[in-house]
Motif scaffolding. Structure first.
Motif, mmCIF file in Angstrom:
data_model
loop_
_atom_site.group_PDB
_atom_site.id
_atom_site.type_symbol
_atom_site.label_atom_id
_atom_site.label_comp_id
_atom_site.label_asym_id
_atom_site.label_seq_id
_atom_site.Cartn_x
_atom_site.Cartn_y
_atom_site.Cartn_z
ATOM 1 N N CYS A 1 0.086 3.205 -3.151
ATOM 2 C CA CYS A 1 -0.940 4.171 -2.707
ATOM 3 C C CYS A 1 -2.351 3.630 -2.925
ATOM 4 O O CYS A 1 -3.298 4.404 -3.054
ATOM 5 C CB CYS A 1 -0.773 5.524 -3.409
ATOM 6 S SG CYS A 1 0.835 6.298 -3.179
ATOM 7 N N THR B 1 -0.944 3.616 7.012
ATOM 8 C CA THR B 1 -2.041 2.767 6.552
ATOM 9 C C THR B 1 -2.960 2.413 7.714
ATOM 10 O O THR B 1 -2.554 2.415 8.876
ATOM 11 C CB THR B 1 -1.526 1.451 5.935
ATOM 12 O OG1 THR B 1 -0.868 0.666 6.947
ATOM 13 C CG2 THR B 1 -0.574 1.705 4.786
ATOM 14 N N PRO C 1 -4.611 3.223 2.474
ATOM 15 C CA PRO C 1 -3.650 4.326 2.643
ATOM 16 C C PRO C 1 -4.228 5.499 3.425
ATOM 17 O O PRO C 1 -5.418 5.792 3.354
ATOM 18 C CB PRO C 1 -3.323 4.724 1.199
ATOM 19 C CG PRO C 1 -4.540 4.327 0.413
ATOM 20 C CD PRO C 1 -5.079 3.097 1.077
ATOM 21 N N VAL D 1 1.239 9.575 1.022
ATOM 22 C CA VAL D 1 0.862 8.484 1.925
ATOM 23 C C VAL D 1 1.786 8.502 3.133
ATOM 24 O O VAL D 1 3.005 8.391 3.001
ATOM 25 C CB VAL D 1 0.947 7.123 1.212
ATOM 26 C CG1 VAL D 1 0.554 5.999 2.176
ATOM 27 C CG2 VAL D 1 0.028 7.092 0.002
ATOM 28 N N THR E 1 0.826 -1.207 0.000
ATOM 29 C CA THR E 1 0.000 0.000 0.000
ATOM 30 C C THR E 1 0.857 1.252 0.000
ATOM 31 O O THR E 1 0.542 2.240 -0.673
ATOM 32 C CB THR E 1 -0.939 -0.006 1.216
ATOM 33 O OG1 THR E 1 -1.832 -1.117 1.111
ATOM 34 C CG2 THR E 1 -1.753 1.275 1.293
#
Length: 224
Positions: free
Chosen positions: A141, A174, A163, A171, A137
């Motif tokens: 992204c 998470t 994200p 970013v 991630t």
């Protein structure tokens, strides 16, 4: 000239004192605002309230804090009411927040989880695992999903990461959601086994039918 200077200086003293008296509560209120931390502003609501225009500003500020506290409690209750294992990770794999379900699954408290690395908590490893959804991630992204068998958590989990963006669109971490699917996997295995048995029954029935036809012809021929 000397007397004028002395008079002016003495005249400035009450002006300075009055200015400091008026600005002091505003400065203190400003310092309180700078010290406000997420979820840690309850004791500021007990500050003394003045009975002037600055007091009105204090009242407005404390009412804002009360609304923030209410929103904070609603957010915490919602976060901790979810039965899935939820945690928030920064870009360096460090857990910055964890819900109660995750802490209970690990037999600890959320405070003992915060600050530790996710691969240490979830996998008992000293570095990030292979095909880590958090890493994926962070790189793409985009949300990432992966099914894993997790011995430390004693279950099979569907791991999903989403994200978190900052104000610049970068970013910075998470949201990590782990859903225990062990029960679903067992149910799925039972359904597959039932389907296999049903298919075997259909196959046996078809074979018996195919064998029965020539046997019936043989029996008729023998009778004739």
């Amino acid at each position: 000239i000397f007397l004028s200077i002395v008079f002016i200086l003495f005249s400035l003293i009450p002006v300075v004192i009055t200015g400091k008296a008026l600005s002091k509560p505003i400065v203190e209120l400003s310092k309180i605002m700078e010290r406000i931390d997420y979820g840690g502003f309850e004791h500021y609501l007990q500050e003394g309230i003045r009975r002037d225009e600055i007091g009105q500003l204090q009242i407005s500020f404390f009412k804002m804090l009360q609304r923030l506290r209410k929103a904070d409690m609603e957010w915490e209750n919602t976060f901790n009411s979810i039965t899935d294992l939820i945690s928030i990770h920064d870009k360096n794999f460090r857990i910055v927040k964890a819900n109660r379900a995750l802490a209970q699954r690990l037999g600890t408290s959320p405070e003992n989880i915060v600050g530790r690395n996710c691969y240490e908590i979830f996998h008992n490893l000293g570095t990030s695992c292979e095909d880590c959804p958090h890493s994926k991630t962070m790189e793409t992204c985009q949300p990432s999903t992966r099914e894993i068998l997790n011995p430390p958590l004693e279950g099979i989990f569907m791991i999903s990461t989403y994200p978190i963006f900052d104000e610049n669109g970068q970013v910075v971490g998470t949201v990590h959601i782990a859903k225990d699917i062990a029960g679903e996997k067992r149910l799925q295995e039972k359904l597959i086994q039932s389907e296999k048995i049903a298919a075997m029954g259909i196959l046996v029935s078809g074979v018996a039918h195919e064998i029965n036809n020539p046997l019936g012809g043989i029996l008729n021929s023998l009778q004739n």
